[in-house]
Write a protein that holds these residues in place. Structure first.
Motif, PDB file in Angstrom:
ATOM      1  N   SER A 127       0.416  -8.823  -0.703  1.00  0.00           N
ATOM      2  CA  SER A 127       1.487  -9.187  -2.325  1.00  0.00           C
ATOM      3  C   SER A 127       2.765  -7.766  -2.143  1.00  0.00           C
ATOM      4  N   THR A 128       2.046  -6.598  -2.603  1.00  0.00           N
ATOM      5  CA  THR A 128       3.008  -5.548  -2.108  1.00  0.00           C
ATOM      6  C   THR A 128       4.294  -5.369  -1.399  1.00  0.00           C
ATOM      7  N   ALA A 129       3.549  -6.364   0.516  1.00  0.00           N
ATOM      8  CA  ALA A 129       4.644  -5.946   1.571  1.00  0.00           C
ATOM      9  C   ALA A 129       5.647  -6.827   0.945  1.00  0.00           C
ATOM     10  N   LEU A 130       5.114  -7.853   0.446  1.00  0.00           N
ATOM     11  CA  LEU A 130       6.051  -9.326   0.083  1.00  0.00           C
ATOM     12  C   LEU A 130       6.576  -8.515  -0.641  1.00  0.00           C
ATOM     13  N   GLY A 131       6.292  -8.635  -1.873  1.00  0.00           N
ATOM     14  CA  GLY A 131       7.311  -8.241  -2.706  1.00  0.00           C
ATOM     15  C   GLY A 131       8.559  -7.995  -3.159  1.00  0.00           C
TER      16      GLY A 131
END
Length: 229
Positions: free
Chosen positions: A160-164
């Motif tokens: 999720s961090t990478a996607l955000g």
């Protein structure tokens, strides 16, 4: 929890499928995922020319349905998950979900077109799109940072961090690089939008997996209490 997971999966799947169907109906010119924007597919004006792009989307209704359904399902899943939860984290996530969902729904009703540019409706479309993309990419960042308090697995928090980060970076690039915007704006726009769809799919899968193997509720309640103001 299982229903929320299904709704999130459906939201992303129906969006991608209806987008593909709307794009496949374009003829003269052929729709380009790199050059054309997603909103071009929802433009109801046959033969329109918008920002230099020739628009011909005979199945524009499908794309507008995809927008509206995406927003409704995302809000519904978020309410099911967070509607009864207490604490600041739950309230922040629910507010972001409503902003994202409402923004996408408005895109489905306030279309991009040259007429919308002249009558002022395009302002609503632009604000709604920006709100939907920003809120939709901030949500995975929040999950990445604080999702452990809600029982989110480690793999989901990292992804999720990478996607955000990717989604927000793509959105900023779309705004500041005008040559790219006009030459291949569909690429950074889709990077900013598809990160949200991928997050939906992963969150939905995680919720379904958790429904099969429930996390003890006391641990989740305890984590929720820590973020209550």
């Amino acid at each position: 929890m299982r229903i929320a997971g299904i709704l999130l999966l459906l939201a992303g799947v129906q969006y991608v499928v209806l987008e593909y169907l709307a794009a496949s109906a374009w003829h003269h010119p052929t729709y380009s995922y790199a050059v054309n924007f997603i909103s071009d597919l929802g433009n109801p004006v046959a033969g329109d020319v918008f920002e230099g792009r020739a628009i011909n989307s005979p199945w524009h209704v499908l794309m507008d349905i995809a927008f509206v359904v995406q927003g409704l399902l995302f809000i519904a899943a978020s309410v099911l998950l967070l509607g009864r939860a207490s604490g600041r984290l739950a309230r922040v996530l629910l507010a972001l979900a409503v902003v994202h969902g409402a923004g996408v729904i408005l895109i489905g009703f306030f279309h991009e077109s040259s007429a919308a540019l002249h009558n002022g409706v395009l302002v609503v479309h632009g604000i709604a799109a920006a709100a939907a993309i920003l809120a939709g990419n901030i949500i995975p960042l929040v999950i990445g940072a604080k999702g452990g308090q809600l029982g989110a697995p480690g793999w989901l928090r990292k992804a999720s961090t990478a996607l955000g980060i990717l989604g927000l970076a793509a959105f900023v690039l779309l705004q500041v690089d005008r040559p790219l915007y006009h030459a291949a704006g569909g690429v950074p726009e889709r990077a900013a939008v598809y990160t949200i769809l991928i997050f939906e799919a992963m969150a939905g899968a995680a919720l379904l997996a958790r429904a099969r193997n429930p996390v003890p509720l006391p641990a989740v309640h305890h984590a929720t209490e820590r973020v209550t103001p």
